[in-house]
Scaffold this motif. Structure first.
Motif, PDB file in Angstrom:
ATOM      1  N   MET A   1     -35.364 113.327   7.701  1.00 12.21           N
ATOM      2  CA  MET A   1     -34.313 114.252   8.164  1.00 12.21           C
ATOM      3  C   MET A   1     -34.356 114.362   9.691  1.00 12.21           C
ATOM      4  O   MET A   1     -33.321 114.358  10.351  1.00 12.21           O
ATOM      5  CB  MET A   1     -34.480 115.616   7.493  1.00 12.21           C
ATOM      6  CG  MET A   1     -34.153 115.584   5.991  1.00 12.21           C
ATOM      7  SD  MET A   1     -34.731 117.060   5.080  1.00 12.21           S
ATOM      8  CE  MET A   1     -33.457 118.246   5.494  1.00 12.21           C
TER       9      MET A   1
ATOM     10  N   PHE B   1     -30.770 113.087  10.559  1.00 10.04           N
ATOM     11  CA  PHE B   1     -29.748 114.141  10.459  1.00 10.04           C
ATOM     12  C   PHE B   1     -29.231 114.498  11.861  1.00 10.04           C
ATOM     13  O   PHE B   1     -29.987 114.420  12.838  1.00 10.04           O
ATOM     14  CB  PHE B   1     -30.321 115.386   9.767  1.00 10.04           C
ATOM     15  CG  PHE B   1     -30.289 115.303   8.264  1.00 10.04           C
ATOM     16  CD1 PHE B   1     -30.113 114.092   7.596  1.00 10.04           C
ATOM     17  CD2 PHE B   1     -30.433 116.453   7.475  1.00 10.04           C
ATOM     18  CE1 PHE B   1     -30.086 114.018   6.211  1.00 10.04           C
ATOM     19  CE2 PHE B   1     -30.412 116.386   6.087  1.00 10.04           C
ATOM     20  CZ  PHE B   1     -30.237 115.175   5.455  1.00 10.04           C
TER      21      PHE B   1
ATOM     22  N   CYS C   1     -27.652 120.230  12.453  1.00 13.85           N
ATOM     23  CA  CYS C   1     -28.134 120.588  11.114  1.00 13.85           C
ATOM     24  C   CYS C   1     -29.588 121.045  11.215  1.00 13.85           C
ATOM     25  O   CYS C   1     -30.457 120.283  11.650  1.00 13.85           O
ATOM     26  CB  CYS C   1     -28.022 119.376  10.185  1.00 13.85           C
ATOM     27  SG  CYS C   1     -28.627 119.719   8.522  1.00 13.85           S
ATOM     28  N   SER C   2     -29.833 122.298  10.853  1.00 13.34           N
ATOM     29  CA  SER C   2     -31.222 122.798  10.833  1.00 13.34           C
ATOM     30  C   SER C   2     -31.692 122.899   9.392  1.00 13.34           C
ATOM     31  O   SER C   2     -30.880 122.923   8.464  1.00 13.34           O
ATOM     32  CB  SER C   2     -31.299 124.167  11.507  1.00 13.34           C
ATOM     33  OG  SER C   2     -30.492 125.083  10.812  1.00 13.34           O
ATOM     34  N   TYR C   3     -33.012 122.936   9.216  1.00 16.51           N
ATOM     35  CA  TYR C   3     -33.528 122.997   7.838  1.00 16.51           C
ATOM     36  C   TYR C   3     -34.919 123.611   7.817  1.00 16.51           C
ATOM     37  O   TYR C   3     -35.619 123.655   8.836  1.00 16.51           O
ATOM     38  CB  TYR C   3     -33.537 121.617   7.175  1.00 16.51           C
ATOM     39  CG  TYR C   3     -33.868 120.482   8.104  1.00 16.51           C
ATOM     40  CD1 TYR C   3     -32.849 119.780   8.756  1.00 16.51           C
ATOM     41  CD2 TYR C   3     -35.196 120.127   8.350  1.00 16.51           C
ATOM     42  CE1 TYR C   3     -33.153 118.747   9.634  1.00 16.51           C
ATOM     43  CE2 TYR C   3     -35.504 119.097   9.223  1.00 16.51           C
ATOM     44  CZ  TYR C   3     -34.487 118.409   9.867  1.00 16.51           C
ATOM     45  OH  TYR C   3     -34.779 117.396  10.735  1.00 16.51           O
TER      46      TYR C   3
ATOM     47  N   TRP D   1     -34.031 123.558   2.398  1.00 17.22           N
ATOM     48  CA  TRP D   1     -32.697 124.149   2.576  1.00 17.22           C
ATOM     49  C   TRP D   1     -32.139 123.749   3.927  1.00 17.22           C
ATOM     50  O   TRP D   1     -32.831 123.866   4.945  1.00 17.22           O
ATOM     51  CB  TRP D   1     -32.848 125.670   2.501  1.00 17.22           C
ATOM     52  CG  TRP D   1     -31.602 126.492   2.639  1.00 17.22           C
ATOM     53  CD1 TRP D   1     -31.260 127.277   3.706  1.00 17.22           C
ATOM     54  CD2 TRP D   1     -30.551 126.666   1.685  1.00 17.22           C
ATOM     55  NE1 TRP D   1     -30.070 127.926   3.461  1.00 17.22           N
ATOM     56  CE2 TRP D   1     -29.606 127.568   2.214  1.00 17.22           C
ATOM     57  CE3 TRP D   1     -30.306 126.143   0.404  1.00 17.22           C
ATOM     58  CZ2 TRP D   1     -28.454 127.964   1.539  1.00 17.22           C
ATOM     59  CZ3 TRP D   1     -29.156 126.530  -0.272  1.00 17.22           C
ATOM     60  CH2 TRP D   1     -28.252 127.432   0.287  1.00 17.22           C
ATOM     61  N   GLY D   2     -30.926 123.234   3.922  1.00 14.66           N
ATOM     62  CA  GLY D   2     -30.304 122.808   5.164  1.00 14.66           C
ATOM     63  C   GLY D   2     -29.096 123.651   5.521  1.00 14.66           C
ATOM     64  O   GLY D   2     -28.460 124.252   4.646  1.00 14.66           O
ATOM     65  N   GLU D   3     -28.777 123.697   6.804  1.00 16.92           N
ATOM     66  CA  GLU D   3     -27.683 124.544   7.264  1.00 16.92           C
ATOM     67  C   GLU D   3     -27.039 123.916   8.495  1.00 16.92           C
ATOM     68  O   GLU D   3     -27.738 123.572   9.447  1.00 16.92           O
ATOM     69  CB  GLU D   3     -28.264 125.927   7.604  1.00 16.92           C
ATOM     70  CG  GLU D   3     -27.244 127.019   7.645  1.00 16.92           C
ATOM     71  CD  GLU D   3     -27.887 128.409   7.599  1.00 16.92           C
ATOM     72  OE1 GLU D   3     -29.098 128.509   7.289  1.00 16.92           O
ATOM     73  OE2 GLU D   3     -27.181 129.372   7.875  1.00 16.92           O
TER      74      GLU D   3
ATOM     75  N   THR E   1     -24.098 125.091   4.026  1.00 18.18           N
ATOM     76  CA  THR E   1     -25.492 125.042   3.565  1.00 18.18           C
ATOM     77  C   THR E   1     -25.652 124.098   2.379  1.00 18.18           C
ATOM     78  O   THR E   1     -24.702 123.811   1.665  1.00 18.18           O
ATOM     79  CB  THR E   1     -25.973 126.450   3.150  1.00 18.18           C
ATOM     80  OG1 THR E   1     -25.120 126.951   2.131  1.00 18.18           O
ATOM     81  CG2 THR E   1     -25.959 127.406   4.331  1.00 18.18           C
TER      82      THR E   1
END
Lengths: 399, 399
Positions: free
Chosen positions: B308, B312, B316-318, B328-330, B369
């Protein structure tokens, strides 16, 4: 934490007399005719052991993983082939889901079909466990009387017509608690009336395969072109209750909704247990197993009936079932059988269940009834216990 | 049968996106990060086989017979000794019952505690399966937001104060879907606030023992002198989900009522399955088993996080969990992740779950999300799948 506020639905539950009895039954001197368990000796332990080992060695990882909510496919196929089809119910797979015991079928059907206050019709008397499920769903429970041949169809029609029940719950074969079996004509009438008055029928059949004599009668479900009868079968009495495996056969639309509810109850029934039941059927073991366990049950039943003929007072009548696990007794006199039960345990060391447990209301008429189970006592215990019970009955009657 | 009238309670259920996805996942080319299953390779098949054989040979008849609703006593004892006590919960036996999976605990607690319209508070996001249970019981579901460290305690107090929830449901360790773990201080605060505002807490802990790094945090339940926190544990992630065995630890008065309800659901949890779990603990196999399954999970998690980081887009944070099964990604942008999911499956042959599934309402804020599961893919699949997903994410972001 004080004053926990429980949900309103829990207010109507009754604690089971059978469970109340449990504390007395730990006394090894008490002979119990009160339970409803199959005989411990009836379980095919070696076959289950062999099957389980084979299953774990060949598909252990699949069986220990999550399964599908609607059921383990090989069990659904085996159930249709080996149990449903021979009874005249050769349905497609979307007509069957598996359950964690058939009690779960009642819970799921109430969950997806009943709003509080909806009317549920039951036989009088009926399975006490079912009554508690209907109470939890806050149903308006009404009952239809039975004569010697079971449900009185005229009364049934009157109730269907005037009270519009959403559900009718019945156990047409070797009924719990009476042991009565409904004849073919009445079965046809029930199916017709259910169609005419738009009632969904739950036909519970846990005992049908425990037939010791006489001819098998087909399920009501076979007279159901409109697919409004839901047929429950269980492996509890023909294989093992401890495995908790049963099946529900009926309208796919209702089953699909029941699956949605089951997903939020226990996700799915344990895979290994379903696979054991499937293998038991697919290896062709059920017929031989029944041939082995039914004769001892017949001996127990015949012994009990003979002892009752010999020792019970003449004002006590009782059913003479051709199978199942229960005999139902009835006094022509007004006797408090709950008092009698405590007397029987304390003075004679014999346990049975007073009939009131199995009725919705508490009417005087039903006071003199009781249920006897014959599957959990030896022939000697049956002879001894019934003799003692007869002595007590005669004493009380004479008072 | 036409126009079946289902119960009102069933109207609010949502079908699970994870289940909707199932039809695509039969394509062997699709790499799935969408499920929540433990790895097939994690199941101790040989140990279960040996244990099962020993159990059937020594107490087969007892295990195949009916059991008690509150649970198989040796499992309750073994659970307390080997799992609860080491977590600081050395309770007496009347504080524990066994369940047919911990989902059943939610169903039973709702059944005995909730009237329609009662408020249930959940984390945002939370386990989608729990939301459906609360919906079936017609609860008014509200949610409390989480920051990087989990539940926001100030907001929790505000909701406790203004909305008087009957129940607060949370997964404080390696939460599903976020992987977040609540710190010690927040745990204490939750216990204090529950007492202050008279809320019953359901602490669901299926993932706590799947810790790959860092220090264990004790359950909220240990800060609960008033006995208002109900603690759920499951064997699904540490032994096998297919066996369907879990435990509920808490207030004996609530458990007793839950047992009454369980009697009318599935009578009892399958004995053999409970005995297998008990033996697994009593033979001291759990520590060795965890030592065997945790390192591969850690490799999967680390591989996924590294991939990731590499692939990514930066918007995109996770989460970076220390255990459990999920990341969990956001996105900081407003992206429709349901559309993204279908694109990912069709164009890149990778599956994940859009975050909306885990929220009570559908707000814009939550649109960007998503949840990734790392326990059901090989290292190569993880590298490949995350690379493909990263490519799609970058494409869509650039549009």
């Amino acid at each position: 934490m004080e004053n926990i506020q429980f949900a309103e639905r829990m207010g109507s539950i009754r604690t089971s007399v059978v469970r109340e009895l449990a504390k007395y039954l730990s006394d090894p001197e008490v002979i119990s005719f009160s339970g409803g368990n199959p005989a411990n000796s009836s379980f095919p332990v070696e076959q289950v052991d062999e099957i389980t080992h084979d299953l774990l060695m060949t598909k252990g990882r699949q069986l220990l993983q999550y399964g599908t909510t609607s059921g383990y496919k090989p069990l659904i196929e085996a159930y249709i082939e080996h149990i449903a089809a021979p009874k005249g119910l050769a349905v497609s797979e979307d007509h069957v889901i598996t359950l964690t015991g058939s009690m779960q079928g009642l819970d799921l059907l109430c969950k997806v079909l009943l709003n509080p206050g909806d009317t549920v019709l039951v036989e009088a008397p009926t399975f006490a466990g079912a009554l508690n499920v209907f109470r939890i769903y806050q149903a308006n429970i009404v009952s239809v009387d039975m004569d010697d041949e079971g449900i009185m169809v005229d009364q049934l029609e009157e109730i269907f017509k005037t009270q519009s029940p959403k559900l009718f719950y019945c156990i047409p074969t070797f009924q719990n608690p009476t042991g009565k079996t409904l004849g073919l004509e009445r079965r046809k009438s029930i199916a017709e009336l259910a169609y005419k008055y738009n009632v969904i029928v739950i036909e519970d059949d846990p005992y049908g395969d425990l037939r010791f004599s006489g001819e098998a009668v087909p399920p009501i479900k076979i007279f159901d072109p409109d697919d409004r009868i839901i047929y429950l079968n269980s492996f509890s009495k023909i294989l093992s209750p401890g495995l908790r495996v049963a099946t529900m056969l009926g309208n796919p639309e209702i089953l699909k909704k029941a699956c949605v509810a089951k997903q939020s109850c226990d996700t799915h029934t344990a895979n290994l247990n379903q696979a054991i039941a499937a293998e038991f059927l697919n290896r062709g073991l059920l017929p031989g197993h029944l041939a082995k366990i039914l004769p001892p049950y017949k001996v127990q039943l015949d012994t009990m009936l003979k002892a009752m003929d010999d020792h019970f007072p003449s004002c006590c009548s009782y059913t003479r079932p051709e199978g199942g696990l229960f005999i139902w007794g009835e006094f022509q006199k007004d006797i408090n059988m709950t008092d009698m039960m405590y007397k029987a345990i304390q003075e004679e060391k014999v346990a049975f269940v007073p009939g009131q447990t199995y009725f919705v209301g508490d009417t005087q008429k039903r006071a003199g009834t009781f249920r006897l189970n014959f599957s959990n006592a030896t022939v000697d215990q049956i002879n001894d216990g019934i003799r003692r019970l007869g002595r007590l009955f005669r004493e009380v009657i004479a008072e």
